[in-house]
Design an enzyme around this catalytic site. Structure first.
Site, mmCIF file in Angstrom:
data_model
loop_
_atom_site.group_PDB
_atom_site.id
_atom_site.type_symbol
_atom_site.label_atom_id
_atom_site.label_comp_id
_atom_site.label_asym_id
_atom_site.label_seq_id
_atom_site.Cartn_x
_atom_site.Cartn_y
_atom_site.Cartn_z
ATOM 1 N N TYR A 135 -12.570 -7.226 9.452
ATOM 2 C CA TYR A 135 -13.612 -7.807 8.603
ATOM 3 C C TYR A 135 -12.924 -8.820 7.698
ATOM 4 O O TYR A 135 -11.693 -8.840 7.596
ATOM 5 C CB TYR A 135 -14.296 -6.716 7.750
ATOM 6 C CG TYR A 135 -13.292 -5.803 7.085
ATOM 7 C CD1 TYR A 135 -12.578 -6.220 5.969
ATOM 8 C CD2 TYR A 135 -13.014 -4.540 7.607
ATOM 9 C CE1 TYR A 135 -11.624 -5.419 5.385
ATOM 10 C CE2 TYR A 135 -12.044 -3.730 7.030
ATOM 11 C CZ TYR A 135 -11.360 -4.179 5.921
ATOM 12 O OH TYR A 135 -10.395 -3.389 5.352
ATOM 13 N N GLU B 41 0.440 -3.883 11.427
ATOM 14 C CA GLU B 41 -0.035 -2.529 11.098
ATOM 15 C C GLU B 41 0.631 -1.610 12.107
ATOM 16 O O GLU B 41 0.247 -1.587 13.275
ATOM 17 C CB GLU B 41 -1.562 -2.446 11.240
ATOM 18 C CG GLU B 41 -2.337 -3.251 10.218
ATOM 19 C CD GLU B 41 -2.711 -2.418 8.999
ATOM 20 O OE1 GLU B 41 -2.389 -1.215 8.972
ATOM 21 O OE2 GLU B 41 -3.316 -2.983 8.075
ATOM 22 N N HIS C 252 2.565 -3.081 7.063
ATOM 23 C CA HIS C 252 1.582 -2.045 6.715
ATOM 24 C C HIS C 252 1.537 -0.998 7.828
ATOM 25 O O HIS C 252 2.141 -1.149 8.874
ATOM 26 C CB HIS C 252 0.184 -2.656 6.593
ATOM 27 C CG HIS C 252 -0.022 -3.524 5.392
ATOM 28 N ND1 HIS C 252 -0.928 -3.226 4.419
ATOM 29 C CD2 HIS C 252 0.567 -4.690 5.011
ATOM 30 C CE1 HIS C 252 -0.902 -4.167 3.482
ATOM 31 N NE2 HIS C 252 -0.007 -5.075 3.821
ATOM 32 N N SER C 253 0.728 0.045 7.593
ATOM 33 C CA SER C 253 0.374 0.975 8.657
ATOM 34 C C SER C 253 -1.028 1.498 8.331
ATOM 35 O O SER C 253 -1.461 1.397 7.187
ATOM 36 C CB SER C 253 1.384 2.125 8.728
ATOM 37 O OG SER C 253 1.168 3.061 7.689
ATOM 38 N N HIS D 29 0.867 -1.185 0.000
ATOM 39 C CA HIS D 29 0.000 0.000 0.000
ATOM 40 C C HIS D 29 0.902 1.234 0.000
ATOM 41 O O HIS D 29 1.636 1.494 0.953
ATOM 42 C CB HIS D 29 -0.925 0.007 1.222
ATOM 43 C CG HIS D 29 -1.998 -1.031 1.120
ATOM 44 N ND1 HIS D 29 -2.565 -1.638 2.209
ATOM 45 C CD2 HIS D 29 -2.613 -1.566 0.022
ATOM 46 C CE1 HIS D 29 -3.483 -2.505 1.786
ATOM 47 N NE2 HIS D 29 -3.529 -2.482 0.473
ATOM 48 N N ALA D 30 0.828 1.978 -1.088
ATOM 49 C CA ALA D 30 1.825 3.004 -1.384
ATOM 50 C C ALA D 30 1.965 4.069 -0.304
ATOM 51 O O ALA D 30 3.061 4.510 0.013
ATOM 52 C CB ALA D 30 1.463 3.659 -2.718
ATOM 53 N N ARG D 31 0.844 4.491 0.263
ATOM 54 C CA ARG D 31 0.886 5.658 1.154
ATOM 55 C C ARG D 31 1.392 5.332 2.555
ATOM 56 O O ARG D 31 1.529 6.235 3.381
ATOM 57 C CB ARG D 31 -0.508 6.271 1.245
ATOM 58 C CG ARG D 31 -1.562 5.335 1.826
ATOM 59 C CD ARG D 31 -2.945 5.947 1.684
ATOM 60 N NE ARG D 31 -4.004 5.025 2.074
ATOM 61 C CZ ARG D 31 -5.295 5.321 1.988
ATOM 62 N NH1 ARG D 31 -5.671 6.499 1.525
ATOM 63 N NH2 ARG D 31 -6.212 4.449 2.344
ATOM 64 N N ASN E 145 -3.028 -5.871 -2.453
ATOM 65 C CA ASN E 145 -3.231 -6.768 -1.318
ATOM 66 C C ASN E 145 -4.634 -7.390 -1.322
ATOM 67 O O ASN E 145 -5.096 -7.923 -0.319
ATOM 68 C CB ASN E 145 -2.980 -6.021 0.000
ATOM 69 C CG ASN E 145 -2.566 -6.960 1.120
ATOM 70 O OD1 ASN E 145 -1.854 -7.937 0.886
ATOM 71 N ND2 ASN E 145 -3.028 -6.681 2.334
ATOM 72 N N ARG E 146 -5.316 -7.291 -2.451
ATOM 73 C CA ARG E 146 -6.558 -8.037 -2.684
ATOM 74 C C ARG E 146 -6.424 -8.861 -3.965
ATOM 75 O O ARG E 146 -7.380 -9.449 -4.428
ATOM 76 C CB ARG E 146 -7.760 -7.082 -2.849
ATOM 77 C CG ARG E 146 -8.062 -6.196 -1.657
ATOM 78 C CD ARG E 146 -8.641 -6.993 -0.488
ATOM 79 N NE ARG E 146 -9.080 -6.119 0.596
ATOM 80 C CZ ARG E 146 -8.268 -5.587 1.503
ATOM 81 N NH1 ARG E 146 -6.976 -5.842 1.469
ATOM 82 N NH2 ARG E 146 -8.745 -4.807 2.457
#
Ligand SMILES: [Zn+2]
Length: 445
Positions: free
Chosen positions: A380, A403, A328-329, A200-202, A275-276
């Site tokens: 979820y 995370e 991730h974060s 996830h880029a951001r 990531n999906r």
């Protein structure tokens, strides 16, 4: 919540333009971030309705949840969410929160200013970059990370055994992978741990924390017994940035970009949520087939070339890799498999114990608290992620998605928190390394 107000919100959400200013030019002037404290299922339901609306109508340029919203209220632990709201919609959403008595506090008063501050390099950072190095007092561009990898390899050739491109991103950037570790004198193969970041880029802190840990292991090998043991007992495969196109886009165009940068056929929307996009239970849950959404799973599994290269590597390295940690974060969670459903792997108890031990070590450093659990337990159901793929098809026992810390800043965690994040996460990773070494490397005991 009263019906007219709800109808009003729904209407205003629907008339939002999916192509408003922020999405086009990344201008977040006047945007604010709020931390919402969740105190009941009713409150959570409202946030989920808003989130579903935002996703469905591609409004993330106006309203964007920076934390995933759990479906289930869990009174046993604190639940909160960060939400970014554009100036024109702030009053509307705050009144909706008020109507359900959702408590909120402003954590970022102007997102544009926070982005500017987060991106700033001090003179010593610039000097380091110009001499081919890197610092952990600033966030750096992909090219800087690559130069740093080269210089680490040159300076520590016996510890940085390999730096190779495992393939090129959609836009042609090399995906570099380091192999670090001290070769055993008897030439035997050690168990390995794979770590990567920035799918996830951001999530800038993910790659910054990962490179900090690599740097600490390598440069402190001679002086720090923990670093030494980590490199003596384990081989580490490190890809600091698995989505370099997206990561660069967050530096040049839109700080809040999450996805890849591939052109989608018949769509103006770019990229998907890598990531999906993995080929295990693809699209079973928690993903969409709408290209404008943040959880778009791509037109088919492995549509993202970056995912092909990462999974290819893991298959080639099978069965050496015993743990895969995809960083991730920012939610302060240590996520465990499975992600796709409320089911648990047969060896779940081992994985959970390892995750909990890692988090205990992390929290012991600065008191930052994480929760440990499967993705559905804490959030979820979400299918198609690295976590599930590595476990189901990569043959990796311990798969984790940490995370990292948010501290109310979410993706805009200030650079002065990189080193604390690195220090505490290093302790967690050390615990995983010890568990892997004990379980798979009995000759060292
Ligand atoms: Zn993420």
């Amino acid at each position: 919540m009263n019906q007219p107000l709800l109808a009003g919100i729904a209407f205003l959400l629907l008339i939002g333009s999916p192509f408003s200013q922020a999405k086009l030019n990344g201008d977040f002037t006047g945007y604010k971030v709020y931390r919402l404290t969740i105190g009941s299922q009713r409150q959570l339901d409202l946030l989920n309705r808003i989130n579903d609306d935002v996703e469905h109508n591609a409004l993330t340029d106006e309203v964007d949840f920076w934390t995933d919203i759990p479906r289930r209220y869990a009174p046993e632990r604190e639940q909160s969410a960060l939400i970014m709201i554009c100036p024109a919609k702030q009053a509307l959403y705050l009144s909706a929160f008020d109507s359900e008595s959702i408590q909120y506090e402003t954590t970022i008063t102007d997102v544009a200013t926070a982005i500017e501050e987060q991106s700033r390099l001090a003179p010593q950072d610039i000097r380091a970059v110009e001499s081919g190095g890197m610092t952990w007092t600033a966030y750096h561009r992909y090219s800087t990370m690559v130069s740093w990898m080269h210089s680490l390899r040159e300076s520590y050739p016996d510890l940085v055994q390999e730096m190779k491109s495992i393939g090129q991103s959609y836009e042609g950037r090399d995906l570099y992978r380091l192999k670090i570790g001290k070769a055993r004198a008897d030439g035997k193969t050690k168990p390995a741990i794979w770590m990567d970041a920035h799918i996830h880029a951001r999530e800038w802190i993910a790659g910054a924390t990962l490179t900090y840990m690599v740097n600490k292991m390598v440069t402190e090998y001679a002086s720090n017994s923990t670093s030494r043991r980590m490199l003596d007992e384990i081989d580490w495969y490190i890809v600091p940035t698995v989505n370099p196109d997206g990561y660069e886009w967050t530096h040049t165009n839109n700080r809040m970009w999450r996805k890849t940068r591939r052109l989608n056929p018949f769509s103006v929307d770019i990229g998907c949520d890598a990531n999906r996009n993995m080929d295990h239970k693809w699209m079973v849950s928690g993903a969409t087939q709408t290209a404008s959404t943040e959880t778009y799973a791509g037109p088919f599994p492995y549509s993202e070339v970056e995912n092909i290269y990462v999974t290819e590597q893991l298959l080639n390295l099978r069965p050496q890799v015993k743990s895969m940690i995809s960083i991730h974060s920012a939610a302060q969670m240590w996520l465990l498999p499975w992600g796709y459903a409320f089911e648990r792997p047969a060896d779940y108890e081992d994985i959970r114990r390892a995750g909990q031990a890692a988090v205990d070590a992390l929290t012991a450093v600065y008191g930052i608290r994480y929760v440990v659990g499967t993705v559905p337990d804490l959030l979820y159901e979400a299918a198609g992620g690295t976590l599930d793929w590595a476990k189901a098809k990569g043959g990796v026992k311990y798969t984790f998605t940490p995370e990292l810390r948010d501290q109310g800043f979410g993706f805009l965690l200030p650079p002065n928190q990189i080193i604390p994040s690195g220090v505490e996460t290093f302790e967690a990773i050390n615990v995983i390394a010890q568990i892997v070494a004990r379980e798979f490397n009995p000759t060292l005991n």
